[in-house]
Write a protein that holds these residues in place. Structure first.
Motif, mmCIF file in Angstrom:
data_model
loop_
_atom_site.group_PDB
_atom_site.id
_atom_site.type_symbol
_atom_site.label_atom_id
_atom_site.label_comp_id
_atom_site.label_asym_id
_atom_site.label_seq_id
_atom_site.Cartn_x
_atom_site.Cartn_y
_atom_site.Cartn_z
ATOM 1 N N ARG A 169 9.539 5.163 5.681
ATOM 2 C CA ARG A 169 8.249 5.765 5.344
ATOM 3 C C ARG A 169 8.063 7.069 6.104
ATOM 4 O O ARG A 169 8.393 7.176 7.294
ATOM 5 N N GLY A 181 3.108 7.002 4.833
ATOM 6 C CA GLY A 181 3.213 7.122 3.395
ATOM 7 C C GLY A 181 2.895 8.485 2.825
ATOM 8 O O GLY A 181 2.912 8.661 1.606
ATOM 9 N N HIS A 182 2.615 9.491 3.684
ATOM 10 C CA HIS A 182 2.329 10.839 3.169
ATOM 11 C C HIS A 182 3.166 11.842 3.944
ATOM 12 O O HIS A 182 3.033 11.973 5.161
ATOM 13 N N ARG A 203 0.834 -1.202 0.000
ATOM 14 C CA ARG A 203 0.000 0.000 0.000
ATOM 15 C C ARG A 203 0.872 1.256 0.000
ATOM 16 O O ARG A 203 1.906 1.296 0.651
ATOM 17 N N SER A 204 0.410 2.291 -0.696
ATOM 18 C CA SER A 204 1.167 3.545 -0.702
ATOM 19 C C SER A 204 0.913 4.354 0.561
ATOM 20 O O SER A 204 1.835 4.965 1.109
ATOM 21 N N ARG A 212 11.769 -0.572 4.756
ATOM 22 C CA ARG A 212 10.909 0.349 4.015
ATOM 23 C C ARG A 212 10.763 1.650 4.798
ATOM 24 O O ARG A 212 9.875 1.795 5.631
#
Length: 393
Positions: free
Chosen positions: A308, A131-132, A97-98, A306
């Motif tokens: 993030r 992710g944002h 998922r982004s 990952r």
């Protein structure tokens, strides 16, 4: 001789009234998070110690209870904070998922309490966005935090906003400085001691700017101009202040303005080793400690492969319930006599299906002496039929 029934310091039971209040608040908050699109996760109570303390979780080392796994012989830790576990889930298990919006609620265990009277077994509830990197995610998270505390009914709130990028930028220009000591004195606003510590760097503009941060607090209309004057030589710092200004002016936060005072505190450098940018804390009138904290911790999940951008907040349900103590109404219940009459049992079942609480008294139990509940109605047999009546009918 030690009383075997005493609990360890900082560990306590929740009795019926508090447990009922906590469970109701837990359901209310989690249901609200789900309606905002957050998905519930429940990490395990224990993990391999290396996983719990990897990366930014390393600051939790002193707070973490450690034990040896009898199956593998490896070191395990009892979680002291759920956030690193949720970062692992985002990075490793939901990597397709982004953007992830995740929420959680569970107990954590700590070797020492936060504050003099804090619990060592908080029930931590919170929400995270992964992710944002934009300010929009921070606005959404702070809005959700304020909604949570307003739903808890704690009264007048104050939201303090900081950006740790400012202190980080200035400290980078003071090579050899004892960063931890600077942060401790800045947090305490101990200006004489901080000035003495910075004396070898007094010719550096960054030293004077660090001292000025201690005076940059209060309403944004006061604190931000002071900060701009102190940091005018650093365009990157001014950009961060613009970000704070935009955040406080966001419509989602302004809608709380009648119930929450919005403020700046650029000396609140708690979590400097963990957080990476914007941070926030919420205080309630009459209570010294922040009841909710959060902020940016970009790079979360890097140790799991990952990295993030991430932002989130957490609350302690035990603390919220303690602050609400005595303000929640005693629940009303319906009492019914003991009987195996199918007609009575059918009526009780219908009432419970409708969401009513029905307490069927045991033989010899007196409805006048019920503890912890308020009986406002009762079921009586009138002319051979079971009827719901007022308690004194």
């Amino acid at each position: 001789m030690k009383n075997r029934w005493l609990l360890p310091e900082g560990i306590s039971d929740l009795l019926p009234a508090e447990a009922r209040d906590l469970e109701h608040l837990r359901r209310t908050l989690l249901d609200g998070y789900v309606r905002h699109g957050f998905e519930l996760v429940l990490p395990p109570l224990v993990e391999y110690l290396d996983s719990l303390l990897t990366g930014q979780g390393g600051d939790l080392d002193l707070k973490t209870f450690k034990l040896v796994d009898q199956l593998s012989g490896q070191s395990l830790g009892v979680r002291a904070d759920i956030t690193p576990q949720v970062s692992r889930i985002d990075a490793h298990l939901l990597q397709h998922r982004s953007v992830n919006r995740l929420c959680y609620c569970a107990s954590v265990l700590r070797t020492r309490p936060t504050g003099l009277e804090g619990s060592r077994e908080p029930i931590q509830i919170g929400a995270e966005i992964y992710g944002h990197a934009g300010i929009e995610a921070d606005i959404e998270i702070i809005d959700l935090l304020l909604q949570s505390l307003e739903q808890a009914g704690l009264g007048t709130l104050r939201l303090d906003i900081c950006h740790l990028g400012l202190a980080s930028l200035l400290l980078a220009e003071l090579p050899g400085i004892d960063v931890d000591s600077v942060l401790e004195l800045l947090q305490a606003r101990d200006l004489p001691a901080l000035r003495e510590l910075l004396a070898p760097w007094q010719a550096q503009p960054a030293a004077a700017a660090l001292l000025a941060l201690a005076d940059c607090y209060g309403p944004a209309s006061v604190a931000l101009p002071r900060a701009r004057a102190a940091l005018q030589a650093w365009p990157a710092a001014l950009a961060l202040l613009d970000e704070l200004d935009a955040l406080l002016g966001a419509a989602r936060l302004q809608q709380h303005a009648s119930r929450v005072s919005l403020a700046i505190d650029l000396a609140d450098v708690r979590g400097f080793r963990y957080h990476t940018g914007l941070t926030f804390a919420v205080y309630v009138s009459g209570h010294a400690r922040a009841v909710g904290r959060g902020g940016r911790y970009d790079g979360a999940g890097a140790a799991f492969g990952r990295a993030r951008p991430a932002t989130g907040f957490s609350l302690d349900l035990r603390e919220l319930v303690d602050l609400r103590r005595g303000t929640q109404p005693v629940p009303a219940v319906i009492t019914a006599p003991w009987s195996d009459d199918p007609a009575l049992l059918a009526l009780i079942a219908r009432l419970r299906d409708d969401g009513q609480t029905v307490l069927q008294l045991l033989p010899g139990q007196d409805a006048a002496h019920l503890a912890g509940v308020h009986s406002d109605r009762t079921i009586r047999n009138i002319d051979g039929q079971w009827r719901l009546t007022g308690k004194d009918s």
